[in-house]
Motif scaffolding. Structure first.
Motif, PDB file in Angstrom:
ATOM      1  N   GLN A 123       0.822  -1.205   0.000  1.00  0.00           N
ATOM      2  CA  GLN A 123       0.000   0.000   0.000  1.00  0.00           C
ATOM      3  C   GLN A 123       0.858   1.258   0.000  1.00  0.00           C
ATOM      4  OE1 GLN A 123      -3.144   0.042   2.896  1.00  0.00           O
ATOM      5  NE2 GLN A 123      -3.779  -2.064   2.470  1.00  0.00           N
ATOM      6  N   THR A 124       0.861   1.918  -1.113  1.00  0.00           N
ATOM      7  CA  THR A 124       1.471   3.244  -1.197  1.00  0.00           C
ATOM      8  C   THR A 124       0.488   4.273  -0.641  1.00  0.00           C
ATOM      9  OG1 THR A 124       0.572   3.641  -3.393  1.00  0.00           O
ATOM     10  CG2 THR A 124       2.727   2.560  -3.263  1.00  0.00           C
ATOM     11  N   ASP A 125       0.915   5.537  -0.559  1.00  0.00           N
ATOM     12  CA  ASP A 125       0.010   6.591  -0.080  1.00  0.00           C
ATOM     13  C   ASP A 125      -1.219   6.689  -0.971  1.00  0.00           C
ATOM     14  OD1 ASP A 125       1.745   7.165   1.947  1.00  0.00           O
ATOM     15  OD2 ASP A 125       2.678   8.883   0.937  1.00  0.00           O
TER      16      ASP A 125
END
Length: 928
Positions: A123-125
Motif C-alpha cells: 500500500q502506497t500513499d
C-alpha cells in the motif's frame, strides 16, 4: 432450433451486422425475420425488462437509484473533499480530475480484483487513499440503496445466476478482448445450457496489402482522401453507393477529424460534386464516427451563454463573450439588427461590464440608442434585469427550482426556435434535442434535495453537458466510413486505409491507474496497465483489420512537426510483411484546381473609380483627404468602400482614442465656460483642479460601467496633470479668446460637400503684418499623438486635414496648427503663424514672415494670403481627384499604408513585385 442472439461490441457494428443478416435472408427467402442484434448493454436492458414483466425479478429487489458515471464521480469528489478538509496536505490535488481517477480505480478494482487482494497488496500513499475512500463510497451507496455501473453489473450477474436464461444461442461479434464481467456472463449462460460462441473473423490477410510512408500528416491525409475518391469511383462502376463500404481507420481519430474532413470535402466536391460545407442541407458521401462534447456545439454554447447571462446578471463578462452571444444565429431578435448593434457597441470600448448596466445605459440615451437592440431581445433583458435583485432568484435553490428557472429563461429567449432569416438545420435540431434530453437527465441527479446558489448549479450543469458526447445521426447510408480502431471491430469493408500508424500512436501508450498497485494491474491485465499488454491488444486488432477487406493500405507520417517519426512495430507483423509500396498520387487542392482551370490572367490598369455625383457629401470628412493624399486607392477602399467601418477591437484599459475623446470633451467644456485667457489667469491652481475634476467626472461617466473606481481615479489624476500642464502653457500665450468649440462646417469643395469639425478657433490681436491691430483667427487641432505643422510646408502638403479648415475660415486667419497633449512627450503648441506675436515664441512655432523674407528661401516674396490660398488650392485639387474617382495605387512612403483598414485589398506585396519587375528600385521614395 435455438433462437440466436447476436451481441456486438458497439452500436455501429449492430447496424452493419443487422443489414448484412437481413440481406442474407432476402437472398434466399421471400419473408425475412428481423434478426436479434444488439450491444451487450442493450441485451441486459431487455433482460431486465422481460424479467420484471414476467415476475422473475421482484420490484423490491431493485435499487432505489442507479447512478450515472457522472453522479458516481460527484460522490467520489465529495468524499475526497471531506478527506482534504481532514488532511490539508492533500489540498494540492485537483479534485475533479482526481475523483475521475478514483472512480476508474473503483471500477477496475470491482472487476479485476477481489477482497483478498486488499490484505496482500503493498500500500502506497495513493493506494491507501483509494482504499479509505472506497470504504466510505460503498458505505454511502449502501445507506442510500444506490448502485453505480459496477454494482449494477454485479447485481445483474447474481440475478442471472438465480434466474438463468435458457435455450438460446449467443454469438459475440467484434470483441477484441473479453472482460472479467463478460466472462462471468458467458460462464453463467453456458452453465444454464446455452450456446455461447465468439464469431472468429477470417484471419487471412487481404489479397492486396500496401504501405505508404507519408512525408507528414498532411501528406498522409491528402493521399487517403484521394484514395477514398478513386476507390469510390472504381467500386461505383459495379455497385450501388448504398452497397459500397470504404473504411478509413485511425488510432488518433480525434486529432485528424477536422483536417481529414476538410480534405474529403474538397476531393469529393472535385470528383463527385458533393456540396461544400457552407451549403445548407448538404448530403455527404462520408461519415466520421466520432462524437464531440455537446457543450462544443454552437447551439448549445448559445444556450449556456444565455443561461449565464440570465442567471448571473451581476457577474462581469468580457465584451468578446457578449459579442459572441449577441451575434449568434440562435439569439433572440433579427440577426442583421444584432450585428449592427454589435458594431456600434464596440465603439463604447466596454471591455468588461455587467450587462444590466448596459441595458440601463441604453435606456438613458437619446437618438437611436434605446432602440439599438431588437425590441423582443431588449424587452426580455429589461425584465430579467428588473428581477436580478429578487431574493427568490439570488438565494439558494433546489435542483428542481433551478431547472424550472432554466426552462423559463430558455422560453423567454425563445431558444432553439426558428428565426425569420433561417430555420434550424437537421444537425442543429438533433443537438437541440440532445441538450433538452441532457437537462432531463440532469434533473435525475441524486442532488435533488441539496440547495445551492444559481452559479454553483450552472457550473455543475456545464460540467454535465461537457461530459455528454453527441454525434448527429446521418439519414442516408454513406459509402465512406471514418472510424477509430475499436469501432472498426467486427466490420468488413470493400477497401480499407489504416492511417496514423506511428510508434507513438499504435500501440497505445500505457496509462496505468495511479491509485492501484502497478504489479497487480499488470498481473490482472487491467486495460492500459503496461506496454506489453497494449502491444498484444494492438496486434490482435491489427491482424483483424488486415483480414477485414480485400484491399488494405497502411500508412504513417515520417515527420511529426519538428521531429522524425518511426513506424509502428505492428507494421512488421507477418500479415503485413508482403505489403507493397503505395504509389503517391498528385494532390491538387480545390483552390489550385480552380486556379489552373481558370482563364489566363490578363493584367489591365484600372485606377478609375465611379465619380462622386456633384452636390453629394464625401465620406470621412477630412480623413478621406488625408488618405487621398497618401494613396488614392487606400482612400477609395477605406472610405468610399467602407473598409473603415469594420468592427473595432475591444481591449482592456483606456485606449488612445479614449484619451483623445476625453481631452476634447473636457477642453471644450472648459473653454465654453472660461472663454478668455484673462478668465483663466484669474483661477488659482486649486480652482483649476476642482474644475477639471468636475469636467472629467462628467466625461468619464460612460467609462464607469467598464472600469473599476480605483482605475478611473488613477486615470483621472493622470489626465488632470496633463491638462494642468496644458493650461499652464495657455497662460504664457499672448492674450486670446476662444470663439469656436468643436465647430461643424460643411464646405463645398470641387463640387462635393465635406463635413469637418474644427476643434477650436481663437481670436487674437495681430501685432504685425497685414492685419496689424485687428482681431485675427488661430485654428487649433488637438492631438494626443504625434503631429507636425511642417507638413503644411511640404510639396505636396502632407497635412490636408489642417488645410481644409481654411475652406471654412477664409478671412483674417493668422495661424493654424496643433495643440499637442502627449502622455509621454508632454504638452506643446506646434503652429504656423503669419507674424510674431500671434503665438508663443519658441521653436515649436513657425513664423511665415521669416520664411517669406528669407532670400533664396522656398517662400521668398510670398505673402501670407497667397500661401493660404495655395493651401486651399491643394485641398481643392485633392477634393477634385476624389470627386472624379481617381484611385491609383500610388504612395510616397510604405509606412503611410501601415494602418490602412483595407490593407489586404491594397495587395502591397504584389504591387511591389510588379514595380520591381518594371525597374523601380526605391520603393520608399516614390511608390508607384
Amino acid at each position: 432450433m435455438m433462437p440466436t442472439v447476436h451481441i456486438t461490441a458497439n452500436s455501429r457494428l449492430t447496424g452493419f451486422l443487422k443489414q448484412a443478416l437481413l440481406a442474407n435472408q432476402w437472398a434466399t427467402q421471400s419473408v425475412a425475420k428481423t434478426p436479434a442484434v444488439m450491444t451487450w448493454n442493450q441485451w441486459w436492458q431487455e433482460w431486465e425488462q422481460e424479467a420484471l414483466l414476467s415476475g422473475r425479478l421482484a420490484l423490491n429487489a431493485w435499487p432505489s437509484k442507479r447512478l450515472s458515471a457522472f453522479e458516481a464521480q460527484l460522490i467520489w469528489e465529495s468524499l475526497l473533499d471531506d478527506k482534504i478538509q481532514a488532511e490539508p496536505q492533500l489540498a494540492l490535488l485537483n479534485e475533479t480530475a482526481t475523483a475521475k481517477q478514483l472512480y476508474q480505480a473503483w471500477c477496475f478494482w470491482s472487476e479485476y480484483f477481489d477482497d483478498q487482494d486488499e490484505q496482500t497488496i503493498f500500500q502506497t500513499d495513493e493506494v491507501r487513499l483509494f482504499l479509505a475512500l472506497k470504504d466510505d463510497y460503498q458505505k454511502r451507496l449502501k445507506e442510500q440503496n444506490w448502485q453505480d455501473d459496477v454494482l449494477t453489473m454485479q447485481w445483474r450477474l447474481r440475478w442471472l445466476q438465480e434466474r438463468p436464461v435458457t435455450s438460446t444461442r449467443f454469438i459475440l461479434h467484434g470483441f477484441d478482448e473479453i472482460t472479467p464481467f463478460m466472462q462471468q456472463w458467458m460462464n453463467l449462460l453456458r452453465e444454464a445450457g446455452n450456446e455461447v460462441m465468439i464469431a472468429e473473423a477470417d484471419e487471412a490477410p487481404a489479397r492486396q496489402q500496401r504501405r505508404y510512408d507519408a512525408m507528414n500528416p498532411q501528406d498522409e491525409m491528402q493521399q487517403a482522401a484521394l484514395w477514398c475518391a478513386e476507390t469510390l469511383q472504381r467500386l461505383g462502376e459495379t455497385k450501388a453507393a448504398k452497397d459500397i463500404r470504404i473504411g478509413v481507420v485511425a488510432p488518433n481519430l480525434n486529432d485528424i477529424q477536422q483536417g481529414f474532413s476538410a480534405l474529403l470535402d474538397e476531393v469529393l466536391f472535385q470528383r463527385f460534386g458533393q456540396a461544400l460545407p457552407l451549403k445548407t442541407g448538404r448530403r455527404v458521401l462520408y461519415n466520421v464516427s466520432l462524437g464531440e462534447s455537446l457543450a462544443n456545439t454552437p447551439i448549445v454554447q448559445n444556450a449556456l451563454q444565455t443561461l449565464n447571462l440570465a442567471l448571473l446578471p451581476d457577474k462581469r463578462l468580457s465584451y468578446a463573450d457578449w459579442s459572441a452571444w449577441l451575434v449568434s444565429p440562435f439569439t433572440l431578435g433579427a440577426l442583421p439588427q444584432r450585428q449592427k448593434a454589435d458594431a456600434q457597441l464596440r465603439r463604447l470600448q466596454w471591455a468588461s461590464f455587467k450587462w444590466p448596466n448596459l441595458v440601463t445605459w441604453l435606456e438613458q440615451q437619446e437618438n437611436h440608442w434605446p432602440t439599438l437592440l431588437p425590441k423582443p431581445l431588449m424587452t426580455v433583458l429589461q425584465k430579467i434585469s428588473a428581477k436580478s435583485s429578487d431574493r427568490k432568484y439570488t438565494g439558494r435553490l433546489s435542483l428542481h427550482a433551478f431547472l424550472e428557472w432554466v426552462e423559463r429563461v430558455l422560453q423567454q429567449f425563445q431558444w432553439g426556435g426558428s428565426r425569420p432569416e433561417r430555420a434550424l438545420t437537421s444537425i442543429e435540431t438533433q443537438q437541440k434535442e440532445a441538450f433538452l434530453e441532457c437537462l432531463g437527465r440532469f434533473s435525475q441527479l441524486h442532488l435533488g434535495d441539496e440547495a445551492q446558489n444559481a452559479q454553483a448549479w450552472l457550473n455543475l450543469l456545464k460540467r454535465f453537458v461537457a461530459e455528454t458526447v453527441h454525434q448527429p445521426q446521418t439519414k442516408d447510408i454513406v459509402p465512406i466510413q471514418v472510424v477509430g480502431m475499436l469501432e472498426a471491430g467486427g466490420q468488413t469493408f470493400d477497401a480499407l486505409w489504416v492511417m496514423g500508424l506511428t510508434d507513438e500512436a499504435w500501440p497505445r501508450p500505457p496509462s496505468p491507474n495511479p491509485f492501484l498497485p502497478m504489479p497487480l494491474q499488470r498481473e490482472r491485465a487491467v486495460p492500459r496497465a503496461d506496454a506489453q499488454r497494449e502491444l498484444q491488444y494492438a496486434q490482435k486488432i491489427t491482424r483483424r483489420l488486415a483480414a477485414s477487406a480485400e484491399q488494405v493500405v497502411w500508412s504513417f507520417a515520417t515527420q511529426l512537426e519538428d521531429r522524425v517519426a518511426l513506424p509502428s512495430p505492428l507494421l512488421n507483423l507477418p500479415a503485413l510483411a508482403t505489403a507493397e509500396p503505395y504509389p503517391a498520387r498528385d494532390y491538387r487542392s480545390l483552390a489550385e484546381q480552380q486556379y489552373q482551370q481558370a482563364a489566363p490572367i490578363e493584367w489591365e490598369e484600372d485606377a478609375q473609380a465611379p465619380p462622386i455625383p456633384l452636390g453629394e457629401r464625401a465620406p470621412g470628412g477630412s480623413g478621406i483627404l488625408t488618405a487621398q493624399n497618401k494613396c488614392p486607392l487606400m482612400a477609395f477602399i477605406d472610405f468610399r468602400l467602407g473598409a473603415r467601418q469594420q468592427l473595432e477591437d475591444v481591449a482592456e484599459g483606456l485606449r488612445a482614442n479614449h484619451l483623445g475623446t476625453l481631452v476634447h470633451e473636457v477642453l471644450e467644456a472648459f473653454w465654453r465656460d472660461v472663454q478668455t485667457q484673462n478668465a483663466l489667469l484669474a483661477l488659482d491652481d486649486d480652482s483649476l483642479v476642482a474644475k477639471l475634476h468636475t469636467l472629467l467626472d462628467e466625461a468619464m461617466q460612460p467609462l464607469m460601467q467598464q472600469f473599476d473606481d480605483h482605475y478611473l481615479a488613477l486615470e483621472k489624476e493622470r489626465i488632470t496633470e496633463l491638462l494642468m500642464n496644458w493650461l499652464a502653457l495657455e497662460k504664457q500665450r499672448p492674450g486670446f479668446k476662444v470663439v469656436a468649440f468643436e465647430e461643424v462646417h460643411t464646405p463645398t469643395i470641387a463640387g462635393i460637400e465635406f463635413k469637418i469639425k474644427i476643434d477650436r478657433v481663437d481670436a487674437v490681436l495681430a501685432e504685425e503684418g497685414e492685419n496689424s491691430g485687428e482681431a485675427v483667427s488661430v485654428i487649433l487641432d488637438y492631438k494626443t499623438g504625434k503631429a507636425s505643422v511642417k507638413d503644411l510646408l511640404k510639396e505636396p502638403i502632407e497635412a490636408p486635414q489642417l488645410a481644409v479648415y481654411l475652406h471654412a475660415y477664409r478671412d483674417a486667419v493668422a495661424g493654424l496648427g496643433y495643440g499637442i497633449l502627449h502622455s509621454d512627450d508632454g504638452v506643446r503648441f506646434n503652429t504656423l503663424v503669419a507674424d510674431e506675436g500671434v503665438m508663443l515664441k519658441d521653436r515649436s512655432q513657425l513664423v511665415f514672415a521669416k520664411g517669406s523674407g528669407k532670400e533664396g528661401g522656398d517662400y521668398e516674396g510670398v505673402t501670407w494670403t497667397d500661401f493660404l490660398n495655395g493651401l486651399r488650392d491643394e485641398v481643392e485639387s485633392l477634393a477634385e481627384s476624389i470627386q472624379q474617382g481617381r484611385a491609383e495605387m500610388t504612395f510616397r512612403d510604405e509606412k503611410d499604408l501601415a494602418y490602412a483598414a483595407g490593407a489586404l485589398a491594397l495587395r502591397l506585396p504584389e504591387v511591389k513585385s510588379q514595380l520591381e519587375q518594371a525597374g523601380w528600385q526605391d520603393m520608399g521614395e516614390e511608390g508607384a
